[in-house]
Design a protein around this motif. Structure first.
Motif, mmCIF file in Angstrom:
data_model
loop_
_atom_site.group_PDB
_atom_site.id
_atom_site.type_symbol
_atom_site.label_atom_id
_atom_site.label_comp_id
_atom_site.label_asym_id
_atom_site.label_seq_id
_atom_site.Cartn_x
_atom_site.Cartn_y
_atom_site.Cartn_z
ATOM 1 N N PHE A 160 0.829 -1.208 0.000
ATOM 2 C CA PHE A 160 0.000 0.000 0.000
ATOM 3 C C PHE A 160 0.861 1.254 0.000
ATOM 4 C CE2 PHE A 160 -3.450 -2.773 1.806
ATOM 5 C CZ PHE A 160 -4.232 -2.687 0.679
ATOM 6 N N ARG B 123 -12.867 -9.197 3.023
ATOM 7 C CA ARG B 123 -13.010 -8.346 4.216
ATOM 8 C C ARG B 123 -11.940 -8.683 5.247
ATOM 9 N NH1 ARG B 123 -19.187 -9.193 4.843
ATOM 10 N NH2 ARG B 123 -20.016 -7.528 3.553
ATOM 11 N N PHE C 288 -8.227 -7.586 4.175
ATOM 12 C CA PHE C 288 -7.940 -6.141 4.202
ATOM 13 C C PHE C 288 -8.526 -5.439 5.428
ATOM 14 C CE2 PHE C 288 -7.742 -7.241 -0.334
ATOM 15 C CZ PHE C 288 -6.449 -6.828 -0.598
ATOM 16 N N HIS C 289 -9.093 -6.214 6.350
ATOM 17 C CA HIS C 289 -9.713 -5.636 7.549
ATOM 18 C C HIS C 289 -10.787 -4.613 7.203
ATOM 19 C CE1 HIS C 289 -6.430 -7.574 9.651
ATOM 20 N NE2 HIS C 289 -5.575 -6.926 8.878
ATOM 21 N N ASP D 285 -20.193 -2.411 7.414
ATOM 22 C CA ASP D 285 -21.080 -1.471 8.105
ATOM 23 C C ASP D 285 -22.507 -1.533 7.586
ATOM 24 O OD1 ASP D 285 -20.424 -0.424 5.676
ATOM 25 O OD2 ASP D 285 -19.718 1.511 6.420
ATOM 26 N N TYR D 286 -22.822 -2.608 6.859
ATOM 27 C CA TYR D 286 -24.203 -2.797 6.408
ATOM 28 C C TYR D 286 -25.026 -3.458 7.504
ATOM 29 C CZ TYR D 286 -22.942 -2.165 1.451
ATOM 30 O OH TYR D 286 -22.537 -1.673 0.266
ATOM 31 N N VAL E 140 -28.023 -4.923 -1.509
ATOM 32 C CA VAL E 140 -26.904 -4.663 -2.416
ATOM 33 C C VAL E 140 -26.539 -5.936 -3.178
ATOM 34 C CG1 VAL E 140 -24.562 -3.750 -2.595
ATOM 35 C CG2 VAL E 140 -25.998 -3.045 -0.717
ATOM 36 N N PRO F 273 -11.560 2.511 9.587
ATOM 37 C CA PRO F 273 -10.763 2.061 10.724
ATOM 38 C C PRO F 273 -9.284 1.963 10.367
ATOM 39 C CG PRO F 273 -12.497 0.468 10.137
ATOM 40 C CD PRO F 273 -12.492 1.510 9.101
ATOM 41 N N ASP G 215 -7.841 -0.851 8.148
ATOM 42 C CA ASP G 215 -8.371 -0.973 6.800
ATOM 43 C C ASP G 215 -7.678 -0.011 5.851
ATOM 44 O OD1 ASP G 215 -9.794 -1.240 4.521
ATOM 45 O OD2 ASP G 215 -11.692 -0.527 5.334
ATOM 46 N N ILE H 225 -6.906 -0.449 2.639
ATOM 47 C CA ILE H 225 -7.329 -0.400 1.234
ATOM 48 C C ILE H 225 -8.476 0.584 1.034
ATOM 49 C CG2 ILE H 225 -8.921 -2.404 1.352
ATOM 50 C CD1 ILE H 225 -7.824 -3.113 -1.500
ATOM 51 N N SER H 226 -9.428 0.629 1.987
ATOM 52 C CA SER H 226 -10.538 1.569 1.842
ATOM 53 C C SER H 226 -10.060 3.010 1.994
ATOM 54 C CB SER H 226 -11.625 1.278 2.871
ATOM 55 O OG SER H 226 -12.006 -0.071 2.826
ATOM 56 N N LEU I 197 -7.328 4.219 0.665
ATOM 57 C CA LEU I 197 -6.585 4.705 -0.509
ATOM 58 C C LEU I 197 -7.439 5.715 -1.265
ATOM 59 C CD1 LEU I 197 -5.210 1.323 -1.968
ATOM 60 C CD2 LEU I 197 -3.894 3.055 -0.762
ATOM 61 N N PRO I 198 -6.806 6.671 -1.936
ATOM 62 C CA PRO I 198 -7.585 7.611 -2.749
ATOM 63 C C PRO I 198 -8.421 6.871 -3.800
ATOM 64 C CG PRO I 198 -5.290 8.308 -2.588
ATOM 65 C CD PRO I 198 -5.374 6.965 -1.968
ATOM 66 N N GLY J 270 -18.351 -4.341 -4.250
ATOM 67 C CA GLY J 270 -19.322 -3.325 -3.842
ATOM 68 C C GLY J 270 -20.101 -3.719 -2.601
ATOM 69 N N THR J 271 -20.142 -5.009 -2.295
ATOM 70 C CA THR J 271 -20.893 -5.457 -1.125
ATOM 71 C C THR J 271 -20.014 -5.594 0.120
ATOM 72 O OG1 THR J 271 -20.537 -7.774 -1.680
ATOM 73 C CG2 THR J 271 -22.488 -6.752 -2.582
ATOM 74 N N LEU J 272 -18.752 -5.169 0.038
ATOM 75 C CA LEU J 272 -17.865 -5.257 1.204
ATOM 76 C C LEU J 272 -18.334 -4.321 2.315
ATOM 77 C CD1 LEU J 272 -14.320 -5.271 -0.459
ATOM 78 C CD2 LEU J 272 -15.449 -7.204 0.628
ATOM 79 N N SER J 273 -18.598 -3.066 1.928
ATOM 80 C CA SER J 273 -19.009 -2.067 2.910
ATOM 81 C C SER J 273 -19.606 -0.886 2.154
ATOM 82 C CB SER J 273 -17.800 -1.591 3.727
ATOM 83 O OG SER J 273 -16.951 -0.817 2.898
ATOM 84 N N LYS J 274 -20.129 0.061 2.904
ATOM 85 C CA LYS J 274 -20.753 1.222 2.244
ATOM 86 C C LYS J 274 -19.741 2.029 1.444
ATOM 87 C CE LYS J 274 -24.659 1.558 5.337
ATOM 88 N NZ LYS J 274 -25.209 2.162 6.554
ATOM 89 N N THR J 275 -18.535 2.148 2.010
ATOM 90 C CA THR J 275 -17.478 2.860 1.286
ATOM 91 C C THR J 275 -17.251 2.217 -0.080
ATOM 92 O OG1 THR J 275 -16.406 3.206 3.403
ATOM 93 C CG2 THR J 275 -15.098 3.661 1.452
ATOM 94 N N TRP J 276 -17.235 0.879 -0.066
ATOM 95 C CA TRP J 276 -16.977 0.173 -1.320
ATOM 96 C C TRP J 276 -18.148 0.287 -2.276
ATOM 97 C CZ3 TRP J 276 -12.723 -2.251 -3.384
ATOM 98 C CH2 TRP J 276 -11.580 -2.208 -2.577
ATOM 99 N N GLN J 277 -19.340 0.387 -1.736
ATOM 100 C CA GLN J 277 -20.481 0.562 -2.633
ATOM 101 C C GLN J 277 -20.357 1.896 -3.366
ATOM 102 O OE1 GLN J 277 -24.314 1.234 -0.925
ATOM 103 N NE2 GLN J 277 -25.376 0.391 -2.696
#
Lengths: 161, 509
Positions: free
Chosen positions: A97, A132, A135-136, A140-141, A149, B12, B15, B17-18, B20-21, B41-48
């Motif tokens: 990263f 998940r 990458f930790h 949050d759904y 989704v 957090p 995390d 990767i989320s 990153l720009p 897209g289903t990982l989290s809201k950020t990813w959506q």
């Protein structure tokens, strides 16, 4: 990448976020579009160029990559390809990263691509729960939201739990 | 300069990767198949939200519809697909973001349905367009009109169209890569362009005459007699011809005109009979099933990769670089004459770095006893040999015995079959000069160097991948080495090491 070798001996100094200085030959630095633009816009090469977002460990890796690619002529593409795959081989995610951020900031397209490819390979063909964990990423759904989704993208879940 | 601010994201610490720009995450996504991107897209809201601003759009109608409930009608399914496609385009438009790439793989009844989406992508400055229209009746579609004036597009790949290349190139001034697969064009193609760098066509046309300086890579798949003239494309680095009816003269003329050529691939070019390739810079050569070829002469001092598939032509000579990696797939024969020819062919690869032989069954490589008695081994200097066998191997001992006859001083032997992978490494010792006559087995009397039977010191067997045939095969192979290698001292089988003396395994450490 064609780099002008006429000022081969000229060097410049890069300073990492943790204060370490790196003396770099100009033709190596030109692998970075950011540095190239700075040099073109008449920044004196006697100055120290600070790179406040890149730590020394990452910068050393980046410059190693640049040196290899600057020194090898285009005729050695095969050798460069095997260098590239070795370069990232056992790198941990944290270092990867840092590297992708540095490559993006310094605008080194080749390095950005191989680092991004490497991260993508880690995601590919894995169930999203596993991604998940790797990458930790925090889920949050609410269960209902997640189901919705998922429904929208159900074509992508064939063969996945 | 890419957007580096990320104020809206709270992620957090662990995390990364989320965090990153967005442009970097989108860049990472661009290396993934569309299913993985959609699942991400289903990982989290950020990813959506990352998914909805992804400038690389990749839509596959068949995959999309397969996952929909069977109860829906075809019209309803198509409707859902179009809705999803247009929703993605709208999300980018609403944020005034550019589309980078639109890839659309569609089973088309009415191409006008998709024309609007293509137009919208072009309005959002799409740089890459890839349209793959599949028609059950093998018809060709009219190209969307908007593609004839697609100013920002740099790369275009079209499958299933009636294409007017000349108009297309004049209307798309930025185009660098053009890829036309399964397209039709009724007239001959004659054009020049100084932007185009890469060019791949599979067209039903009568002739190409391409006259430009910039092009670096050209590839043609033709389905009927067709003339190709590229001799003015002096910067061409890579040329690939499939099913092209080019003649020996054509090839010689182009090889001498294209001084910068590095890659040459000739696949099923039935017009070639005597192939002469003399080239200073050529690095990679593929000669695949050009079945009429009777004679071949290759003198390319920079050649590093050579792939040959076909019958057994007479190779006059083969001059290459010392780091040549060669792959041979040869149509098998059974006569002694065939083995003589095969041996002669192998002999040309004695000095290459790695030789790979691909075969359907390993028996093809077993030289008959009479041939082994009367021929010299062809690969005296070869160090790395790789056998890729498409069926499973039954008797390793016979195969290894034969391969070591072919190449008596191997260092590494790879054996890949359908189910197993093995790697054998050989270490030799120097034989002292004062060996008695009785030590020289009859096998080596006529050879310049003694074979492995005399100087093999250690064998390392790595079973890389499974062992289907179990222990018997292994045991036979171990015994084979013990009995035949007079000076063998040890065998390492995976991690176990056995000492060997007097042709027998001594202990098990």
């Amino acid at each position: 990448m064609a780099s002008s070798i006429e000022n081969n001996n000229e060097k410049l100094t890069l300073k990492s976020s943790d204060g370490e200085e790196f003396l770099v030959e100009k033709h190596v630095a030109l692998q970075s579009t950011l540095l190239q633009n700075m040099l073109d816009s008449d920044c004196s090469s006697a100055d120290v160029i600070p790179l406040p977002k890149i730590d020394a460990r990452t910068l050393a890796l980046v410059l190693g990559y640049c040196k290899k690619h600057a020194d090898a002529s285009s005729s050695k593409q095969g050798e460069l390809n095997s260098f590239d795959s070795e370069f990232l081989k056992d790198m941990d995610m944290g270092a990867l990263f840092n590297l992708v951020l540095a490559a993006n900031f310094m605008e080194i397209k080749g390095l950005l691509d191989i680092a991004a490819q490497k991260i993508a390979d880690t995601i590919k063909d894995k169930p999203h729960q596993e991604v998940r964990e790797i990458f930790h990423v925090e889920n949050d759904y609410t269960p209902e939201e997640e189901a919705a989704v998922r429904e929208e993208n159900r074509w992508a879940f064939e063969g996945f739990p | 300069m890419p957007d580096r601010t990320k104020s809206s994201k709270t992620v957090p610490d662990g995390d990364r990767i989320s965090g990153l720009p967005d442009p970097i995450v989108h860049h990472i996504m661009s290396f993934l198949p569309s299913e993985d991107v959609a699942r991400a897209g289903t990982l989290s809201k950020t990813w959506q939200s990352l998914g909805s601003t992804n400038p690389n759009l990749d839509f596959d109608q068949a995959a999309f519809e397969r996952a929909l409930p069977q109860t829906l009608s075809a019209v309803e399914k198509l409707d859902l697909f179009l809705t999803s496609l247009n929703r993605s385009l709208r999300r980018l438009e609403e944020r005034s973001m550019n589309v980078h790439k639109l890839k659309l793989h569609a089973v088309v009844q009415d191409p006008r349905l998709f024309e609007l989406a293509v137009e919208r992508a072009l309005k959002s400055n799409a740089q890459e367009i890839e349209l793959d229209y599949y028609d059950l009746d093998n018809r060709y579609y009219k190209m969307p009109q908007c593609l004839y004036s697609a100013k920002p597009v740099k790369r275009m790949k079209l499958t299933g169209f009636e294409a007017g290349i000349v108009d297309l190139l004049s209307g798309c001034p930025s185009i660098e890569e053009l890829d036309l697969v399964w397209c039709n064009s009724s007239e001959g193609v004659k054009f020049s362009s100084d932007k185009l760098l890469k060019f791949h066509v599979e067209l039903q046309v009568c002739g190409y005459s391409i006259d430009y300086n910039a092009v670096r890579a050209a590839s043609f798949v033709t389905r009927r007699t067709c003339t190709i003239n590229l001799s003015t494309c002096t910067f061409l680095r890579s040329l690939s011809l499939k099913n092209a009816k080019v003649s020996d003269r054509w090839l010689e003329r182009h090889i001498s005109a294209l001084a910068h050529l590095e890659d040459l691939s000739l696949v099923r070019c039935g017009g070639l009979a005597r192939v002469r390739i003399f080239h200073e810079k050529l690095k990679r050569l593929h000669l695949i099933w050009c079945v009429k070829v009777e004679e071949a002469e290759i003198d390319c001092p920079k050649l590093r990769r050579f792939v040959f598939e076909g019958g057994l032509p007479r190779f006059g000579f083969l001059n290459s670089s010392g780091s040549l990696v060669a792959t041979l797939t040869v149509q098998k024969g059974t006569t002694i004459w065939w083995f003589l020819q095969f041996r002669r062919l192998l002999g040309l690869f004695d000095h290459c770095k790695t030789l790979e032989i691909v075969c359907d069954s390993y028996e093809e490589l077993v030289f008959p006893e009479e041939a082994r008695e009367s021929f010299l081994p062809p690969l005296h200097d070869l160090k790395h040999l790789k056998i890729d066998c498409r069926s499973s191997t039954v008797d390793y001992t016979e195969l290894v015995d034969n391969l070591l006859w072919l190449s008596p001083h191997l260092e590494i032997m790879f054996l890949n079959s359908k189910v197993e992978k093995h790697c054998l490494k050989f270490q030799y010792k120097k034989i002292s000069e004062e060996k008695g006559e009785e030590d020289l087995l009859c096998c080596c009397r006529a050879y310049p160097k003694e074979c492995w039977r005399h100087c093999l010191e250690k064998v390392i067997i790595d079973n890389l991948d499974g062992s289907a045939n179990g222990n018997d095969n292994r045991k036979n192979l171990l015994n084979f080495f013990c009995e035949n290698a007079k000076g063998l001292e040890s065998i390492q089988d995976n991690s176990r090491t056995f000492k060997v003396a007097e042709g027998k395994i001594l202990n098990n450490q």
